[in-house]
Enzyme design. Structure first.
Site: not given
Ligand code: 16G
Ligand code: MG
Length: 548
Positions: A68, A378, A503, A506
């Site tokens: 990504s 968001a 937390p 990733t």
């Protein structure tokens, strides 16, 4: 139909040894880390994909190789379930166990455990479709997946270099062709044709907007927008920037949706003057954010929250005009949604809003609870889900007046335009463009729906982020004990103040989010909470600094 040949599995696995001492976790977005550590993981994910297909009556499972918006040297791998959803959560544990088996013999034991635990028939056929983004490490990782699929005798389809949402789309198509849920042609041409036809239907009789500058993050979105332009070029001009997918090190570097959202500025080199309309994709084209410069040249961001507001208001109007009042619309957000966006949805659009933990799978499942579920993070990842009830109502509606007929046709086109399997930068971009075209509004007018509260996201490095446990869709800490009370005390005096700590799923950090009525209050609040976390929960390295 053939039983699994475990000797062959061991021989193949020996060519993809696990690096000793590394612990892998199938997290929010699959396995993701430095590409050089992923060879054994992708081999084993190939095995898992085949097992998953065997479990689901040989339905086709998708495998996507991408990291990504992460740096180019990272890569990752994740599975896509038959209807294009994320891998069912209960299987994440199997993925983690497979990836961590220390030896070839251990691997066979884990496979056998999975077969017993899930009650699947190992001799069933399996079918897998796989794709990768433009990362240089992709081909070798694809080869590792192929080695696994070969040894398990899976039927395979190499879908090539694709965006993540294209892989989700094709997986769903392959599993629904010829059924009443048929989703489209299981090819890339079919994908662009479906989107292109729907877009044409929505905008063809309207004046076209000015050109759109698209920052493709030097990733797979770049060649794909060019392909898209071949089908929608007569309605919209794209000016593609950051489209270099060949020069090493450029992917996601100082560009892309994540850069723009976190830095709150345009990618360097983009000439964002007043009047330019711009958007950014991320490296695998499943996120999009829009932006423009106002008259003073000031950067203005239209993030996932703004897209959700625009989408919800458009669909609400169409459903009302169409006379389809029994279709219930809802919006799903995470704790990162700007407080102003939640207030706008609730108070102005009067639409129900749910808040869920971060990660697409959580949003997607919550959105399925509505007839029309709009979900957006968001950060720009999101889509709209139409339930079969909604789709049937739209398809069978006749409409008594020309306005009603038009609204019904638009809704119907939207069900085809929107990639309902997952957030899709290309589909979301066409969706936004079709709304702006229908409403004949500028980015600035769209932006005026509400004003974002100033906000700030801070990373805090701690000795062990796993000691943080949250509740209430990550808005409150349960552990470390007592920390939430201290956060509450700090937040209390701030006008429209809000802050939460979670937390990361990733990265090895804790994230602190803060928003408040003014930039100064917001920054002060973020600094205080980040400092509190650092002091009270094992901060490592330098204490978070004040924002000047
Ligand atoms: C992953 C998620 C994204 C989420 C982000 C949060 C998917 C496909 N992607 O990129 O939805 O916003 O992680 O990262 O689920 P964090 O846990 O590090 O804040
Ligand atoms: Mg992405």
């Amino acid at each position: 139909m053939a039983p699994i040949d475990y000797n062959k599995v061991k021989l193949a696995s020996a060519k993809h040894p696990k690096p000793p001492g590394v612990k892998f976790t199938y997290g929010t977005a699959g396995f993701r880390m430095k590409a050089e550590l992923l060879d054994s993981v992708t081999f084993r994910v190939g095995i898992l994909a085949s097992l998953r297909s065997k479990k689901l009556d040989s339905k086709t499972i998708g495998v996507m190789i991408t990291a990504s918006h992460n740096p180019e040297e990272d890569n990752g791998v994740k599975l896509v379930d038959p209807y294009g959803e994320m891998l069912e959560q209960s299987w994440e544990e199997h993925a983690t166990k497979l990836a961590n088996a220390e030896s070839d013999d251990d691997l066979v034991n884990v496979i056998q455990d999975i077969i017993v635990n899930t009650g699947l028939d190992g001799s069933n056929d399996s079918s897998i479709v796989y794709a990768r983004d433009t990362r240089p490490s992709g081909p070798a990782l694809v080869a590792a997946v192929e080695d696994a699929l070969k040894v398990l005798g899976a039927k395979t389809l190499d879908f090539g270099v694709k965006t993540t949402p294209e892989l989700h789309y094709v997986t769903r198509c392959l599993n629904t062709t010829g059924t009443e849920d048929a989703y489209g042609e299981p090819t890339e041409e079919g994908y662009f044709k479906k989107l292109g036809d729907a877009f044409r239907e929505l905008v063809e009789r309207k004046p076209h907007p000015s050109a759109l500058t698209v920052d493709a993050a030097n990733g797979v979105g770049a060649p794909k927008i060019r392909q898209l332009a071949e089908v929608v070029g007569e309605f919209i001009d794209f000016n593609v920037v950051n489209d270099d997918i060949y020069t090493k090190g450029k992917l996601n570097f100082q560009c892309g949706a994540d850069f723009v959202k976190t830095q709150q500025r345009a990618p360097p080199g983009m000439n964002l003057v007043s009047g330019v309309r711009a958007c950014s994709f991320d490296g695998d084209a499943d996120r999009i954010v829009y932006y423009y410069a106002d008259e003073d040249g000031k950067f203005r961001l239209l993030d996932g929250d703004k897209i959700a507001g625009l989408a919800a208001s458009f669909i609400i109007d169409l459903v009302r005009t169409a006379g389809l009042g029994d279709i219930k619309i809802g919006v799903v957000q995470t704790a990162y949604a700007n407080g102003s966006s939640t207030a706008y949805l609730t108070n102005v659009l009067k639409v129900p809003v749910s808040c869920v933990p971060t990660g697409v799978k959580h949003l997607h499942h919550e959105a399925e609870k509505y007839d029309v579920g709009v979900y957006f993070e968001a950060n720009g990842h999101g889509t709209v889900l139409f339930s079969s009830h909604a789709i049937n109502s739209i398809r069978s509606a006749k409409g008594g007046t020309p306005e009603q007929v038009e609204a019904i046709n638009r809704l119907s086109a939207l069900t085809n335009l929107i990639n309902q399997t997952v957030g899709d930068a290309i589909s979301d971009m066409l969706f936004v463009e079709s709304i702006l075209t229908n409403k004949q509004i500028t980015l600035k007018q769209w932006d005026q729906a509400y004003t974002d509260l100033p906000n700030r996201l801070v990373k805090v490095v701690v000795a062990d982020r796993h000691i943080f446990r949250t509740t209430d869709a990550e808005r409150k800490l349960v552990e470390p004990k007592g920390l939430q009370d201290k956060i509450n005390t700090i937040v209390a005096p701030y006008t429209e103040g809000r802050s939460f700590v979670r937390p990361s799923g990733t990265e090895d950090v804790v994230r602190v989010y803060a928003e408040a009525a003014t930039r100064q209050e917001c920054d002060e609040l973020a600094f205080k909470i980040a400092g509190l976390v650092f002091d009270e929960a094992g901060g490592v390295g330098e204490r978070p600094k004040e924002f000047l």
